[in-house]
Design an enzyme around this catalytic site. Structure first.
Site, short mmCIF file in Angstrom:
data_model
loop_
_atom_site.label_atom_id
_atom_site.label_comp_id
_atom_site.label_asym_id
_atom_site.label_seq_id
_atom_site.Cartn_x
_atom_site.Cartn_y
_atom_site.Cartn_z
N GLY A 7 36.16 33.17 33.49
CA GLY A 7 36.50 32.54 34.77
C GLY A 7 36.08 33.38 35.96
CG ASP B 132 32.52 37.71 26.98
OD1 ASP B 132 33.13 37.56 25.91
OD2 ASP B 132 32.83 37.13 28.04
CD GLN C 68 40.32 24.53 33.97
OE1 GLN C 68 39.88 25.61 33.54
NE2 GLN C 68 41.52 24.42 34.51
NE ARG C 69 39.67 29.33 32.55
CZ ARG C 69 39.65 28.69 31.38
NH1 ARG C 69 39.47 27.39 31.33
NH2 ARG C 69 39.79 29.35 30.26
CB CYS D 173 44.91 32.09 31.62
SG CYS D 173 44.96 32.89 33.21
CB CYS E 46 53.41 28.41 20.03
SG CYS E 46 52.43 29.67 19.22
#
Ligand code: ZN
Lengths: 94, 389
Positions: B47, B68, B78-79, B194, B347
Site C-alpha cells: 500500500g 518483498d 483495492q489500494r 490491516c 477467525c
C-alpha cells in the site's frame, strides 16, 4: 475544574462507545486519564500496565509528549488543551 | 551489493524529461543530477510502497531497491496501485519493476525477492542513501529502524490503520529514531492488523505520497524534513496534526548508552515466538474436514466467530456466534458458559482464533479448539460458495 478534550485513536474507540472525542473535567493529565478510565473501564488495560502507561501508547498535550513535558503527568491543563492518545500502528504493506 | 558511486550526469533526453523540475530553482540541473545519483530502498511494495515507487520513478531517482517476497493478491488491488490485475499470483517485485520501467526506463531497479531479516538486513541496506519503511508488521519496523541507526541511514517512516496514518523521518544523525517514539511493540493481539481491521484504500496513497515527498526533499536537501515531528493524518476529518518527537537519551539503540549494538531476534522481541503460542497443542486444533464431520454428527458445541461484524458480511459459517476478539473476555463472563462446554473458535485465517484460545484457556475453559486456517480454509475445502478475502 477545566473541561478538556481527549481524542482517541481508531483502535481504542471500541472501548468508548465509538466516540472519537471525549470531554473530561480535569486539572492535570493524570486526573484526565484517571477519569477517562473510570468512565470507560475497558480502556484501562489498553492504556496502563499496573500504574504505568504502556510503552507503545504515547500521550500528548497538544503537540507535546507528556513524557517530555517539564511537569510530566502532573502538567496542568487549560480549557483549550487537547490530549491525544497515539498508539503505535504497524500497517502498510498487505 | 551496490556498485561504487560514480557521479552520473543527465543526458539530453533526461534534461527534456525532467524539465519541469529543472526550472524550479530548488531543484535545477544540480538537484536533478542528485536525484539521478540517489539510491533509495523501499521495504515492501504494498500500500505505501506503491505510490512511493511510482513517484520516485517519475521524479528520476536513479536507483530504486525493492525488497518483498510476496505475490500480488486480488485483495491488494483495492489500494496497491503499482500492481495490476494481470499480475495476480506473480511476485510483487516483478510487477513493480515492470511499472517503474514503464514510467521511467532510466531508473535502475534492484530487486530482492526475499524477506528482510536480521541476517540479511545490514548487507541489503548498506550502500543505500535512504530507506523507506512501508511494512505491515512490528518485527520488520524495529529491524529496519535498528539497521538504519547502526548504518547511520535516514529511515522515512509511514504507517496506516483504517482511516488514520502517521509519517515521520527518523534520521539517526539529526533526530530521534522509531524506538525513541515507541520503545516497545504492543503485545500480540492488542492492536489489529490491516488484514483484520481493514484499511481505507486511498489512505496509503496519501501517506505514501508524503513519504515520497520527504525522500525527494532529503535527496535535494531542501525545505524542512519531518525529522523530530510525527505527522498524524485523519482522512475522515481531513485533518493533519503535528506532534513533536524528541530523541530519548535512554533509547536502547540511539541513546547515550546504547544496549543494542547489533541486530537482535525481532520475532522474540515482538513476542511472536513467546511461550504463549507454545501452549497451543494438537488437541486444540481442528481442521476444516474434521469440523465438517463433527457438524454432520450433530455434536453439540458452540462455534464462536471472533472476527469483526463487517467481516461476517463477506463470509460466515452457519450457526456461528459473533463475538469479536476484543470483546471476548467480557462477553464470555456475562454469558456464564460452563467451563467444560465444547467451544470451537474461528477467525479469518487462524491468528485471532489462536489468541482467543489462549484467553479462554486462561479463563479456565477446558474444551476449546480453534479452526486451522480459519474461515478461508473452510471455504477452500468445504463450503466453496463463499468469497475468500
Ligand atoms: Zn532512538
Amino acid at each position: 475544574m477545566n473541561e478538556i478534550e481527549i481524542t482517541l485513536p481508531t483502535p481504542l474507540r471500541i472501548y468508548t462507545n465509538n466516540q472519537k472525542k471525549v470531554k473530561i473535567a480535569a486539572e492535570t493529565v493524570d486526573d484526565a486519564l484517571k477519569r477517562l478510565v473510570e468512565t470507560y473501564p475497558a480502556l484501562q488495560k489498553h492504556l496502563f500496565q499496573g500504574n504505568e502507561l504502556r510503552s507503545y501508547v504515547n500521550i500528548y498535550i497538544n503537540d507535546t509528549d507528556v513524557r517530555h513535558h517539564p511537569d510530566g503527568f502532573r502538567a496542568h491543563l487549560e480549557p483549550q488543551d487537547t490530549i491525544f492518545i497515539i498508539p503505535s500502528i504497524a500497517g502498510g504493506l498487505k | 551489493m551496490m556498485e561504487t558511486p560514480v557521479v552520473e550526469t543527465l543526458t539530453f533526453h533526461e534534461i527534456q524529461r525532467y524539465s519541469r523540475h529543472i526550472i524550479l530553482p530548488e531543484v535545477g540541473l544540480e538537484g536533478q543530477t542528485k536525484l539521478k545519483n540517489a539510491k533509495v530502498l523501499l521495504v515492501g511494495t504494498g500500500g505505501l510502497g506503491s505510490p512511493i515507487a511510482l513517484y520516485l520513478a517519475a521524479a528520476g531517482v536513479g536507483t530504486i531497491g525493492l525488497i518483498d517476497f510476496d505475490v500480488v493478491d486480488e485483495t491488494n488491488l483495492q489500494r496497491q496501485i503499482i500492481h495490476s490485475t494481470d499480475y495476480v499470483g506473480k511476485p510483487k517485485i516483478d510487477s513493480a519493476t515492470q511499472r517503474i520501467k514503464g514510467i521511467n526506463p532510466y531508473v535502475n531497479v534492484v530487486t530482492y525477492n526475499q524477506p528482510l531479516t536480521a541476517e540479511n538486513a545490514l548487507a541489503v541496506i548498506e550502500g543505500y542513501d535512504i530507506v523507506c519503511d512501508g511494512t505491515d508488521n512490528y518485527q520488520t519496523r524495529y529491524l529496519v529502524n535498528d539497521a538504519c541507526v547502526l548504518l547511520g541511514i535516514p529511515n522515512v517512516y509511514g504507517s496506516i490503520f483504517q482511516f488514520e496514518g502517521q509519517a515521520s523521518v527518523f534520521d539517526p544523525n539529526k533526530g530521534p529514531c522509531y524506538r525513541c517514539l515507541y520503545p516497545n511493540p504492543p503485545p500480540l493481539g492488542l492492536v489489529p492488523s490491516c488484514a483484520e481491521g481493514g484499511v481505507f484504500g486511498i489512505l496509503p496513497g496519501t501517506i505514501g505520497t508524503i513519504q515520497a515527498t520527504e525522500i525527494i526533499k532529503l535527496i535535494l536537501n531542501v525545505g524542512d524534513p519531518l525529522i523530530g515531528r510525527l505527522l498524524i493524518y485523519d482522512a475522515l476529518e481531513m485533518k493533519f496534526r503535528e506532534l513533536k518527537v524528541q530523541k530519548n537519551p535512554d533509547c536502547p539503540i540511539c541513546g547515550n548508552n546504547p544496549t543494542i549494538k547489533g541486530l537482535i531476534d525481532y520475532e522474540a522481541f515482538c513476542g511472536i515466538t513467546s511461550v504463549e503460542t507454545d501452549r497451543i497443542t494438537e488437541d486444540h486444533l481442528i481442521t476444516p474436514k474434521e469440523y465438517a464431520e463433527l457438524r454432520n454428527s450433530g455434536f453439540k458445541h458452540l462455534l464462536i466467530d471472533v472476527r469483526n461484524p463487517m467481516e461476517q458480511q463477506i463470509s460466515k459459517i452457519e450457526g456461528s456466534r459473533l463475538i469479536p476478539l476484543r470483546q471476548l473476555e467480557d462477553l464470555i463472563i456475562k454469558e456464564n458458559i460452563p467451563k467444560d462446554f465444547p467451544i470451537i473458535l474461528h477467525c479469518k485465517t487462524g491468528g485471532r482464533s489462536a489468541r482467543a484460545l489462549i484467553q479462554l484457556l486462561d479463563m479456565g475453559y477446558t474444551n476449546v479448539k480453534h479452526l486451522v486456517g480459519g474461515i478461508n480454509s473452510w471455504i477452500r475445502e468445504i463450503d466453496k460458495n463463499q468469497p475468500l478475502y
